[in-house]
Design an enzyme around this catalytic site. Structure first.
Site, mmCIF file in Angstrom:
data_model
loop_
_atom_site.group_PDB
_atom_site.id
_atom_site.type_symbol
_atom_site.label_atom_id
_atom_site.label_comp_id
_atom_site.label_asym_id
_atom_site.label_seq_id
_atom_site.Cartn_x
_atom_site.Cartn_y
_atom_site.Cartn_z
ATOM 1 C CG HIS A 121 -2.108 -0.878 1.075
ATOM 2 N ND1 HIS A 121 -2.028 -2.224 1.323
ATOM 3 C CD2 HIS A 121 -3.389 -0.634 0.679
ATOM 4 C CE1 HIS A 121 -3.219 -2.769 1.106
ATOM 5 N NE2 HIS A 121 -4.052 -1.833 0.710
ATOM 6 N N GLY A 122 2.037 1.180 0.481
ATOM 7 C CA GLY A 122 2.829 2.403 0.486
ATOM 8 C C GLY A 122 4.176 2.231 1.123
#
Lengths: 358, 467
Positions: free
Chosen positions: B330-331
């Site tokens: 996700h990041g």
């Protein structure tokens, strides 16, 4: 399916029609304002109950050879500078609603094409949204011809921007900000709508007749309010408290300074310097409450530091001056000297003008 | 260009769909591919097309080499090439900044003040939109060929259409080749027959969820989250619950819009959300939240690690590793890794306590799971571990009860409360038979959609756009 399409199309058509009829942003007033501005004398005030196309006004003033020692460019945050604040100097305040770098380019082109207006000093009001890549304003399209000529664009490119202009106007008439302003305008204005006009030497009498706050643009370009509509410092404080929570000017999402816009600002500055102008960048003050709230956010603080560093560098490269008065204490402005979160009242504007003169 | 923009709704979609309706065969596939690439270029920067072109072309070629190759070792080498190239590309664009920050933090311990300018330049990159999605899609294509679960696609245009199909390109749903390529084959033969009602209605529902719900909540809670160091328990809890709803309505709204658009092209994209806040336990949650990603991680990571065909201890390790990597997907921030680990821990704990958990009343299970998910969102939303710690301190009342700002606060509370009830109790878009809606329901949807269109300029980018 039919009910869905009918209700969707009806609502959008209704919104578009209402916003077009009222034209609260003044998108369709260019020619009218241009004509009035050409005829505006030193003691005339251009008045209207609605917003009008400010760009038409500035273009007319430059083209009719309005002479000036000090030219002020920027948004309404510098719109309060009047001639009295710069004693012994002729001032043309060319502020524009939501001014962008494109507007500066257009005005630079106008100055280059009209030799009679050669300011000795050009003051750029540099608001944070001016260089925020996420904050996009398209009102400069009123001067798209000048913007394209500044950049040396061809006829084909000019034709393409006509389409862009029409499209942007469509979007403006379908957006929430315009719709809300239209509804508020209709709620507060009843009776037949006046056209914009010039009031000569009779502003107090004009103001006494007004039930709602009109837009006033003086001959030197500054704006003001009829006395009964001047925001109180309670109004100002309410606006100041809500600036960050309401994400005004996209402040909360502001992550970086757009290097392309900085480069274009630098280029405009150099072209104006070539006309003999000294360049001053000013960061206008915020209301003390707003300034405090801005400082509480680490990301906003970081973005402001980056902005100041870039403007400092720009000034050094171009031989310009950067006056950072974002902190109202630096400007010497008290919290009762503001009209809202980011617009100073005349008392504060005079102090800012003093700092610029120094 | 985003789905929630007038350029997309009034210009791009009518033009693309209008032309697509009259085309067949490779012309149609070429048109879908070309318009998808134009969409992608306008969604970010034109140079985003470069890494996508590299990944797409490489995997198409590797797929063919894998299919032709009989030698097991050679097949492993081809697979390794694809995996290394795709994950390398993803790692570089996504995690370069994290690597640089971590390196500088470690180097600071040894007195090195900052990385060399060359190193900084090399690792300061802009993340191309959607790279996490399309690299996973093409990887699954290659892995399935390697496992001999499917054959390599011969038609490059069809393959490119599968990768680039604009409704799902930037933020999913993650669609497998065996879900999309057969449908593309069918539409290229027969042409497009848009499912107007369900497509437009689903698109509208998604737009309403994004613009009228998610963005309005964001307007209220973002200042609270920015000023967490000063907020009390009340605001901290409102911000946490608000964010749980913002991310749900934002992401599920995007997925609804994507699926609705797919239906206009006679393409059925997979469902991505199934009322996740109605989940009764952590396993159930991950069968309802970002379903396509969970399934991808299960099929290509968890099973590859051994799945649950190992010792119980190893199963737990596999689960934790899958969830941590899923979090990092996700990041590029340790907060995402911790979010993943937190959910891994929830799953492991649930497996150990399943008998006791399942004895609770369903409502109690649902509320427990919802609150547990909310705590996870604190890590997900926080800028860094410091902000997460500050948030938790607020939740625990370390800064007192505090207030929620005046009139704005009451409106936010009411709105968030209503949105919470919808998320916890109401049917989702797939459970409602929109094909059978009465005229007044369709009319109401049209009106709400119109309001959403007008409010669009008050909207932000989709949250999952950044992944």
């Amino acid at each position: 399916m039919r009910a869905y399409l009918i209700s969707l199309i009806a609502l959008l058509t209704g919104v578009f029609a209402l916003n077009s009829l009222v034209d609260v942003s003044g998108l369709g007033t260019f020619d009218e304002i241009y004509g009035l501005a050409l005829g505006q004398g030193p003691r005339d005030v251009l008045v209207w109950e609605e917003s009008f196309d400010q760009r038409a006004w500035v273009k007319a003033m430059v083209e009719k050879s309005a002479s000036c020692d000090v030219l002020i460019l920027g948004s309404s945050t510098v719109g309060g500078f009047s001639s009295e604040m710069f004693p012994g100097r002729r001032v043309l305040n060319g502020w524009l609603s939501n001014a962008t770098v494109e507007d500066f380019e257009a005005i630079a082109y106008l100055l280059e094409s009209h030799p009679s207006c050669r300011p000795k000093t050009v003051v750029f009001g540099v608001d944070h949204w001016l260089l925020n890549p996420k904050f996009n304003e398209r009102r400069w399209l009123s001067l798209d011809h000048e913007v394209q000529r500044y950049g040396g664009k061809s006829r084909v490119q000019l034709a393409a921007t006509s389409f862009v202009k029409a499209w942007e106007q469509l979007k403006e008439r379908l957006n929430f900000t315009t719709t809300r302003a239209t509804i508020l305008f209709l709620a507060s204005h009843s009776g037949p709508h006046e056209r914009p006009r010039l009031v000569h030497d009779a502003l107090p009498a004009y103001c006494r007749e007004q039930k709602t706050s009109p837009v006033l643009r003086f001959a030197d370009g500054h704006f003001s309010y009829c006395p009964q509509f001047e925001p109180t410092h309670v109004d100002a404080r309410t606006a100041a408290v809500n600036y960050v929570p309401q994400d005004s000017h996209g402040i909360r999402g502001w992550e970086r300074v757009d290097p392309e816009r900085v480069a274009r600002l630098s280029a405009v500055s150099r072209r104006l310097e070539a006309l003999g102008a000294k360049i001053v960048y000013v960061a206008p003050p915020f209301h003390p409450v707003t300034y405090r709230d801005l400082g509480r956010s680490t990301s906003i603080h970081r973005s402001f530091d980056a902005l100041d560093a870039l403007l400092g560098k720009l000034s050094a490269e171009n031989g310009a001056t950067y006056v950072n008065l974002r902190n109202p204490v630096a400007a010497g402005c008290a919290d009762d000297e503001f009209r809202d979160s980011h617009h100073s009242a005349p008392a504060c504007m005079a102090k800012v003008a003093n700092s610029l003169l120094r | 260009m985003l789905f929630n923009s007038l350029e997309f709704i009034l210009i791009f979609m009518p033009l693309v769909l209008g032309v697509a309706r009259i085309l067949r065969g490779n012309w149609l596939l070429g048109w879908i591919s070309a318009s998808s690439l134009v969409f992608y270029a306008f969604a970010g920067h034109a140079w985003f097309l470069v890494p996508m072109a590299v990944s797409t072309t490489l995997d198409f070629w590797v797929g063919h080499r894998l299919e032709r190759s009989k030698d097991a070792r050679a097949r492993k080498r081809w697979l390794a090439l694809s995996v290394v190239a795709n994950l390398g590309l993803l790692a570089y664009f996504k995690y370069a900044g994290l690597f640089l920050r971590s390196y500088e933090a470690s180097a600071a311990l040894f007195g090195v003040t900052s990385a060399s300018p060359r190193l900084r330049e090399l690792f300061s990159v802009v993340l191309p939109a959607g790279i996490s999605f399309y690299t996973f899609q093409t990887l699954s294509y290659v892995i399935d060929i390697y496992r001999r679960h499917s054959h390599a696609e011969k038609n490059f245009l069809k393959y490119l259409s599968f990768v680039a199909f604009f409704p799902h390109l930037v933020a999913g749903p993650l669609t497998r080749h065996n879900q999309l390529i057969p449908q593309l084959s069918a539409v290229s033969k027969k042409g497009i027959a848009p499912l107007w009602k369900s497509g437009l209605f689903l698109f509208s529902i998604g737009l309403i969820k994004k613009v009228l719900v998610a963005d309005r909540i964001a307007q209220g809670i973002d200042p609270m989250i920015d000023g967490l160091a000063h907020t009390g328990a009340l605001a901290s809890w409102v911000a946490m619950v608000g964010y749980s709803l913002q991310i749900y309505f934002d992401f599920s709204g995007y997925s609804d819009m994507a699926i609705g658009l797919g239906r206009l092209f006679s393409i059925e994209l997979p469902q991505n959300f199934n009322s996740p806040y109605r989940a009764l336990n952590p396993s159930d949650f991950w069968r309802r939240w970002h379903i396509t990603l969970s399934q991808w991680l299960r099929d290509y990571l968890y099973i590859s690690l051994g799945g649950n065909r190992c010792s119980p201890r190893r199963v737990q390790v596999n689960l934790m590793l899958t969830m941590v990597l899923g979090g990092l997907w996700h990041g590029a921030n340790w907060t995402f890794a911790i979010w993943g680990a937190y959910h891994g821990l929830l799953l492991v704990t649930y497996h150990h306590t399943q008998k006791r958990w399942d004895k609770l009343a369903p409502l109690a299970q649902q509320l427990l799971m919802y609150v547990a998910a909310c705590f996870g969102w604190v890590f997900f939303r926080s800028r860094d571990l410091g902000q997460a710690a500050s948030w938790f301190a607020g939740l625990a009342g370390r800064r007192g009860l505090g207030v929620v700002n005046g009139g704005v606060g009451l409106k936010l509370l009411a709105f968030t409360g209503a949105a919470l009830l919808v998320a916890l109790l109401a049917k989702n878009a797939y459970e409602r038979n929109v094909e059978r809606w009465a005229g007044w329901q369709a009319g109401a949807l049209g009106l709400a959609s119109g309001v959403a269109v007008v409010l669009m300029n008050f909207s932000s980018k989709f949250l999952y756009f950044q992944f």
